[in-house]
Design an enzyme around this catalytic site. Structure first.
Site, short mmCIF file in Angstrom:
data_model
loop_
_atom_site.label_atom_id
_atom_site.label_comp_id
_atom_site.label_asym_id
_atom_site.label_seq_id
_atom_site.Cartn_x
_atom_site.Cartn_y
_atom_site.Cartn_z
N ASP A 168 0.86 -1.18 0.00
CA ASP A 168 0.00 0.00 0.00
C ASP A 168 0.90 1.24 0.00
O ASP A 168 2.04 1.17 -0.45
CB ASP A 168 -0.95 -0.05 1.20
CG ASP A 168 -2.27 0.67 0.93
OD1 ASP A 168 -2.22 1.75 0.30
OD2 ASP A 168 -3.33 0.18 1.33
N HIS B 291 2.11 1.97 -3.20
CA HIS B 291 1.20 2.93 -3.83
C HIS B 291 1.72 4.36 -3.78
O HIS B 291 0.99 5.30 -4.02
CB HIS B 291 -0.19 2.85 -3.18
CG HIS B 291 -0.86 1.52 -3.35
ND1 HIS B 291 -2.12 1.24 -2.89
CD2 HIS B 291 -0.43 0.38 -3.97
CE1 HIS B 291 -2.44 -0.01 -3.20
NE2 HIS B 291 -1.43 -0.55 -3.85
#
Ligand SMILES: *[C@@H]1O[C@H](CO)[C@@H](O)[C@H](O)[C@H]1NC(C)=O
Ligand SMILES: *[C@@H]1O[C@H](CO)[C@@H](O)[C@H](O)[C@H]1NC(C)=O
Ligand SMILES: *[C@@H]1O[C@H](CO)[C@@H](O)[C@H](O)[C@H]1NC(C)=O
Ligand SMILES: *[C@@H]1O[C@H](CO)[C@@H](O)[C@H](O)[C@H]1NC(C)=O
Length: 488
Positions: free
Chosen positions: A312, A335
């Site tokens: 993430d 991310h």
């Protein structure tokens, strides 16, 4: 003070131990058994210390029972322990008491080794009880500085635990030199708060470091996560964050390797003046919600010299944050570095003064990202992304003011979070999609004062071109490739 104290002690040993001491000193300092033998442990010089055990804050003499005192420059000495020197016992004991009174506590740093509290180092038996007791003793110690130690070469398992302050020492060090592992079965959390594993709460002057490893053993959580297995009965949306700083102040986290947290690795919440550096955070790129570092309702937070790769966001900057500095970070997989998502609950967002500088993104889905929900209000302002490089990043530069993770329920609204004063300067690299610069602002609340300078983004695919896309984004640009689409 330390020098004076050291001097007094040296003198004390000279006069107290006389020939015996001289003999000791002449003996090879490498002779650990001699130097670290008996009830009284001392290091005359730092070399002597390293023959006992080296320690980055000074010297550390290994003894059998806590508490132990550390005189970091000249000698280490244990108190609260029976002195077994027979020839000079009486004189020593007297001088010892006198010495303790005469020297300032500033020179004495007790170390609370959890092994001395019965912690098993097989990585299977729960050590939370030993950790708790060591923390309690360190936290209550009437000294300026105390250390809880998870010694090198050992592996400890601990159930979820909270270390609560305030503590008496101005500086309390939590030294993880060994390995700290989480329980591997989610069932361990039954009836407990599943949002955390290790937490520090209400502590000021905390220093978590030690060159060791923190292993969240997240695998079993990942396989039952709703993100991965939406059809699974009882799939989980909440899993433990490996380490949380809750309402902490003037603290640091450094020199540690975090791996495989069940959810986020590190979370800084309701805290201020927190410095994170020299960290290595690793989880597989496909592990669900394993953010590197989360910052929420906090100010004066720095992240420096760290490598973060996860499933993430490498760093996620949440609501009510200000004065955040992220420098010299490598991010990927993951991310990217995200400001947001903000305003999800329709709240008034307040995020300002964010610097992201000298960062390399490799193979991430986003790079420099700001994402806000339409239902939110308030502001994100004064954000600088400077000296950033991208290697095969899907959305290198992205503002998404229409962020929504429930597609069918995100109709266009007239509210929005105002994004202003955002600088992108000195940026280069490759995009793995066609839109390298995507400034997707709200139709009702425009992005203003966006400034872009010296940017070159190319396609990661040979022969392809990339372009910029803007919606209601205002500002200035110079030397930007692909051509900027900012409005005046
Ligand atoms: C789901 O959770 C409920 C309540 O905790 C439990 O009774 C049930 O056995 C669980 N089902 C599965 C398939 O794990
Ligand atoms: C830019 O960042 C890189 C690290 O990503 C660093 O090595 C370099 O020194 C930085 N350049 C400047 C001018 O600060
Ligand atoms: C901008 O956001 C809208 C609303 O979410 C979306 O439909 C559109 O595809 C986005 N545009 C780009 C270029 O990403
Ligand atoms: C959809 O939006 C409405 C109105 O904003 C909100 O009350 C509702 O909770 C949303 N539903 C979901 C599933 O997000």
């Amino acid at each position: 003070m330390v020098d004076v104290a050291g001097g007094i002690w040296t003198l004390f040993f000279m006069c107290c131990l006389g020939d015996e001491l001289m003999e000791l000193m002449q003996h090879s300092l490498d002779d650990q058994t001699l130097f670290c033998h008996g009830g009284l442990h001392f290091c005359i010089t730092s070399e002597a210390c390293s023959s006992c055990r080296s320690h980055s804050i000074g010297c550390y003499c290994h003894v059998i029972h806590p508490p132990r005192m550390l005189f970091d420059r000249h000698l280490c000495l244990l108190w609260g322990y029976k002195i077994s020197f027979s020839p000079v016992m009486g004189k020593c004991a007297f001088l010892l008491v006198f010495g303790l009174v005469a020297t300032s506590a500033a020179a004495c740093y007790p170390v609370y080794d959890i092994s001395d509290y019965g912690a098993e180092s097989n990585g299977i038996i729960d050590s939370s009880n030993s950790l708790s007791r060591a923390w309690k003793d360190a936290c209550n110690a009437k000294v300026d500085r105390a250390t809880v130690l998870l010694p090198e070469g050992k592996k400890f398992m601990s159930k979820p635990i909270v270390f609560v302050g305030p503590c008496h020492p101005k500086t309390i060090r939590f030294q993880i030199s060994g390995k700290l592992v989480a329980p591997s079965l989610p069932a361990t959390w039954k009836g407990l708060d599943a949002s955390r594993w290790i937490a520090f709460q209400n502590v000021q002057g905390l220093q978590v470091n030690g060159h060791g490893m923190v292993d969240g053993q997240g695998k079993n959580w990942w396989t039952q996560s709703c993100k991965r297995q939406p059809k699974l009965v009882n799939c989980t949306t909440l899993a433990p964050t490996a380490m949380k700083f809750l309402s902490c102040k003037d603290s640091s986290l450094s020199d540690l390797n975090f791996i495989n947290s069940p959810q986020a690795h590190i979370s800084i919440l309701d805290s201020s003046n927190i410095h994170i550096s020299d960290m290595m955070i690793e989880a597989p790129g496909n592990s669900p919600n394993t953010d590197g570092i989360h910052i929420h309702r906090s100010r004066e937070v720095t992240i420096d010299k760290s490598w973060i790769g996860s499933g993430d966001d490498c760093v996620s900057i949440q609501d009510y944050t200000s004065n955040i500095k992220i420098t010299n970070v490598r991010c990927g997989p993951g991310h990217g570095i995200s400001i947001g998502s903000l305003g999800k609950s329709g709240n008034q967002v307040q995020v300002e003064n964010i610097l992201v500088k000298n960062v390399k993104f490799k193979g991430t889905t986003n790079g420099a990202r700001i994402k806000t929900w339409q239902v939110g209000t308030g502001y994100v302002r004064n954000v600088i992304f400077q000296n950033i490089s991208f290697d095969k990043v899907k959305n290198p530069i992205i503002i998404d003011q229409n962020y929504c993770d429930v597609r069918w329920n995100c109709s266009e609204l007239v509210t929005g979070v105002h994004i202003s004063n955002v600088v992108y300067h000195d940026i280069s690299g490759t995009s793995s999609t066609k839109i390298a610069i995507n400034l997707n602002c709200s139709r009702s609340v425009a992005c203003t004062n966006i400034y872009m300078k010296s940017i070159t983004l190319l396609s990661a695919k040979c022969g392809q071109t990339v372009y910029s896309s803007c919606t209601n984004a205002h500002g200035w640009a110079s030397q930007v490739v692909p051509d900027s689409c900012l409005l005046d």
